[in-house]
Design a protein around this motif. Structure first.
Motif, PDB file in Angstrom:
ATOM      1  N   UNK A 175       0.984  -0.889  -0.135  1.00  0.00           N
ATOM      2  CA  UNK A 175      -0.262   0.684   0.060  1.00  0.00           C
ATOM      3  C   UNK A 175       1.187   0.562  -0.236  1.00  0.00           C
ATOM      4  N   UNK A 176       0.196   2.416  -0.701  1.00  0.00           N
ATOM      5  CA  UNK A 176       1.588   3.425  -0.763  1.00  0.00           C
ATOM      6  C   UNK A 176       1.629   4.064   0.256  1.00  0.00           C
ATOM      7  N   UNK A 177      -0.270   3.843   0.561  1.00  0.00           N
ATOM      8  CA  UNK A 177      -0.334   5.025   2.394  1.00  0.00           C
ATOM      9  C   UNK A 177      -0.708   4.591   3.181  1.00  0.00           C
ATOM     10  N   UNK A 178       0.499   3.935   4.563  1.00  0.00           N
ATOM     11  CA  UNK A 178       0.993   2.974   5.366  1.00  0.00           C
ATOM     12  C   UNK A 178      -0.793   3.253   6.243  1.00  0.00           C
ATOM     13  N   UNK A 179      -1.773   3.927   6.260  1.00  0.00           N
ATOM     14  CA  UNK A 179      -2.461   4.504   7.184  1.00  0.00           C
ATOM     15  C   UNK A 179      -3.781   4.302   6.244  1.00  0.00           C
ATOM     16  N   UNK A 180      -4.123   3.971   5.006  1.00  0.00           N
ATOM     17  CA  UNK A 180      -5.454   4.122   4.237  1.00  0.00           C
ATOM     18  C   UNK A 180      -5.512   3.106   3.135  1.00  0.00           C
ATOM     19  N   UNK A 181      -4.974   3.100   2.165  1.00  0.00           N
ATOM     20  CA  UNK A 181      -5.036   2.347   1.086  1.00  0.00           C
ATOM     21  C   UNK A 181      -4.619   0.873   1.215  1.00  0.00           C
ATOM     22  N   UNK A 182      -4.414  -0.116   2.017  1.00  0.00           N
ATOM     23  CA  UNK A 182      -4.612  -1.132   2.189  1.00  0.00           C
ATOM     24  C   UNK A 182      -6.481  -2.347   1.298  1.00  0.00           C
ATOM     25  N   UNK A 183      -6.782  -1.327   1.056  1.00  0.00           N
ATOM     26  CA  UNK A 183      -8.227  -2.298   0.804  1.00  0.00           C
ATOM     27  C   UNK A 183      -8.205  -1.991  -0.560  1.00  0.00           C
ATOM     28  N   UNK A 184      -7.314  -1.222  -0.756  1.00  0.00           N
ATOM     29  CA  UNK A 184      -6.802  -1.102  -2.706  1.00  0.00           C
ATOM     30  C   UNK A 184      -6.292  -1.382  -3.475  1.00  0.00           C
ATOM     31  N   UNK A 185      -4.796  -1.885  -2.677  1.00  0.00           N
ATOM     32  CA  UNK A 185      -3.258  -2.961  -2.675  1.00  0.00           C
ATOM     33  C   UNK A 185      -3.928  -4.308  -2.696  1.00  0.00           C
ATOM     34  N   UNK A 186      -5.124  -4.519  -1.497  1.00  0.00           N
ATOM     35  CA  UNK A 186      -5.701  -5.729  -1.772  1.00  0.00           C
ATOM     36  C   UNK A 186      -6.352  -5.859  -2.955  1.00  0.00           C
ATOM     37  N   UNK A 187      -7.527  -5.295  -3.413  1.00  0.00           N
ATOM     38  CA  UNK A 187      -7.350  -5.035  -4.545  1.00  0.00           C
ATOM     39  C   UNK A 187      -7.643  -5.294  -5.727  1.00  0.00           C
ATOM     40  N   UNK A 188      -6.063  -4.587  -6.099  1.00  0.00           N
ATOM     41  CA  UNK A 188      -5.038  -4.687  -7.061  1.00  0.00           C
ATOM     42  C   UNK A 188      -4.448  -6.266  -7.160  1.00  0.00           C
ATOM     43  N   UNK A 189      -4.121  -6.651  -5.621  1.00  0.00           N
ATOM     44  CA  UNK A 189      -3.532  -7.990  -5.660  1.00  0.00           C
ATOM     45  C   UNK A 189      -4.510  -8.591  -6.404  1.00  0.00           C
ATOM     46  N   UNK A 190      -5.550  -8.636  -5.976  1.00  0.00           N
ATOM     47  CA  UNK A 190      -6.629 -10.264  -6.822  1.00  0.00           C
ATOM     48  C   UNK A 190      -6.929  -9.794  -7.934  1.00  0.00           C
ATOM     49  N   UNK A 191      -6.719  -8.571  -8.327  1.00  0.00           N
ATOM     50  CA  UNK A 191      -7.311  -7.501  -9.871  1.00  0.00           C
ATOM     51  C   UNK A 191      -6.303  -7.561 -10.765  1.00  0.00           C
ATOM     52  N   UNK A 192      -5.136  -8.193 -10.087  1.00  0.00           N
ATOM     53  CA  UNK A 192      -4.123  -8.359 -11.533  1.00  0.00           C
ATOM     54  C   UNK A 192      -3.716  -9.554 -12.067  1.00  0.00           C
ATOM     55  N   UNK A 193      -4.067 -10.630 -10.532  1.00  0.00           N
ATOM     56  CA  UNK A 193      -3.254 -11.600 -11.085  1.00  0.00           C
ATOM     57  C   UNK A 193      -4.511 -12.476 -11.526  1.00  0.00           C
ATOM     58  N   UNK A 194      -6.390 -11.909 -11.969  1.00  0.00           N
ATOM     59  CA  UNK A 194      -7.128 -11.928 -12.887  1.00  0.00           C
ATOM     60  C   UNK A 194      -6.717 -12.008 -13.701  1.00  0.00           C
ATOM     61  N   UNK A 195      -6.651 -10.729 -14.340  1.00  0.00           N
ATOM     62  CA  UNK A 195      -6.497 -10.135 -15.487  1.00  0.00           C
ATOM     63  C   UNK A 195      -5.704  -8.881 -15.311  1.00  0.00           C
ATOM     64  N   UNK A 196      -4.435  -8.721 -16.263  1.00  0.00           N
ATOM     65  CA  UNK A 196      -3.780  -7.646 -15.938  1.00  0.00           C
ATOM     66  C   UNK A 196      -3.815  -6.392 -16.995  1.00  0.00           C
ATOM     67  N   UNK A 197      -5.031  -7.257 -18.368  1.00  0.00           N
ATOM     68  CA  UNK A 197      -5.578  -6.766 -18.992  1.00  0.00           C
ATOM     69  C   UNK A 197      -6.560  -5.232 -18.146  1.00  0.00           C
ATOM     70  N   UNK A 198      -6.707  -5.353 -17.227  1.00  0.00           N
ATOM     71  CA  UNK A 198      -7.860  -4.894 -16.534  1.00  0.00           C
ATOM     72  C   UNK A 198      -7.251  -4.240 -15.296  1.00  0.00           C
ATOM     73  N   UNK A 199      -6.809  -4.599 -14.314  1.00  0.00           N
ATOM     74  CA  UNK A 199      -6.624  -4.405 -13.169  1.00  0.00           C
ATOM     75  C   UNK A 199      -6.039  -2.632 -13.560  1.00  0.00           C
ATOM     76  N   UNK A 200      -5.660  -1.895 -12.596  1.00  0.00           N
ATOM     77  CA  UNK A 200      -5.502  -0.413 -12.708  1.00  0.00           C
ATOM     78  C   UNK A 200      -4.281  -0.537 -11.376  1.00  0.00           C
TER      79      UNK A 200
END
Length: 232
Positions: free
Chosen positions: A38-63
Motif C-alpha cells: 500500500x502506498x499510504x501506510x494508514x489508508x490504502x490497504x484495501x486498494x492494494x488488496x484489490x490490486x493484488x486480486x485483480x492483477x492476478x485475474x487479468x493484467x488487462x483490467x486491473x489498474x
C-alpha cells in the motif's frame, strides 16, 4: 538394540512421516499471486488488496494506480471507512473482466468464515480480501492447506482447513501487520487473533467481513449462517 526394537522404531518413524504428509493433503497457494504494498501506510490497504486480486485475474483490467483504485472503492462505500467491504466488492468488480461479480460477505462464526473464504479460493482460484483485527486492516487470503478440497466437500464436517496463506499489503515498506507475502497462519490462530468480528455500530458489526465472487449480476450483501446462506 534388539532387532525387534529397531523394527518398532523404524515403523514408528514411518507412521510419523506419513502423518506429516497427510497433514497437508490439499494445498492451494495460487502460484504467481502478486504482492503489492500500500502506498499510504494508514489508508490504502484495501486498494492494494484489490490490486493484488485483480492483477492476478487479468493484467488487462486491473489498474496500476493505487490512488485511482482507492478513490473508486471509497466512493462506493456504505460507511465512512477508508474502504469498507461494499467498496472493496465494487473495486473487485470494476477492475475484472465482464462477467465477474463480487459482493461483500458477512460471516457469523470463525470456522464458517474460514471455510467460506477457502471455498471461494478453491472454486474460483483467486484471492479473497478480508478485514482483520476488528476492521483495522485489509489483507488477502491467497491460499490454504486442508484435509481435502473445500469446494467439493464444503458441507462435510470431516473437511479440515489447517491454515491459510496471507498477503499483507503493509509489507515491506510499512512494516507488515502480519507476515508479508505468502505468510502461512494456522486456521485456529487466524480465526481467533486476526479474522475476527467487526465492532458493533457498523452494518457488518458482530460479523467477519470479506469481499468475494458471486454468481449474480447485482451487488448485495451475503450473510453466512451455520447452515444456510441468506441474502440482504
Amino acid at each position: 538394540m534388539s532387532r525387534n526394537t529397531l523394527l518398532l522404531l523404524l515403523a514408528a518413524a514411518a507412521v510419523f512421516v506419513l502423518a506429516s504428509c497427510a497433514s497437508a493433503d490439499y494445498v492451494i497457494g495460487l502460484s504467481g499471486f502478486p504482492g503489492i504494498t500500500q502506498v499510504d501506510c494508514n489508508r490504502t490497504c484495501g486498494a492494494a488488496c484489490c490490486q493484488m486480486c485483480t492483477k492476478f485475474i487479468s493484467t488487462s483490467y486491473w489498474n496500476s494506480n493505487q490512488e485511482t483504485v482507492y478513490s473508486y472503492c471509497h466512493s462506493h462505500n456504505m460507511e465512512n471507512w477508508s474502504i469498507d467491504p461494499q467498496g472493496e466488492g465494487y473495486g473487485l468488480w470494476n477492475y475484472t473482466p465482464p462477467g465477474y461479480y463480487y459482493d461483500d460477505w458477512r460471516y457469523d462464526y470463525g470456522t464458517g468464515a474460514i471455510r467460506g473464504t477457502c471455498w471461494t479460493i478453491d472454486t474460483y482460484r483467486e484471492g479473497v480480501p478480508v478485514v482483520i483485527r476488528s476492521a483495522a486492516h485489509w489483507v488477502v487470503e491467497r491460499g490454504f492447506t486442508a484435509s481435502r478440497s473445500v469446494a467439493s466437500n464444503y458441507s462435510y464436517n470431516g473437511t479440515l482447513v489447517y491454515g491459510l496463506y496471507i498477503n499483507d499489503p503493509l509489507y515491506p515498506s510499512c512494516g507488515g501487520y502480519v507476515g508479508g507475502w505468502n505468510w502461512w497462519c494456522s486456521a485456529s490462530t487466524w480465526a481467533t487473533s486476526y479474522f475476527n468480528n467487526i465492532p458493533s455500530g457498523s452494518f457488518w458489526g458482530g460479523h467477519r467481513a470479506s469481499a468475494e465472487r458471486d454468481v449474480l449480476a447485482n451487488l448485495h450483501t451475503h450473510q453466512h449462517n451455520p447452515d444456510s446462506f441468506s441474502y440482504y
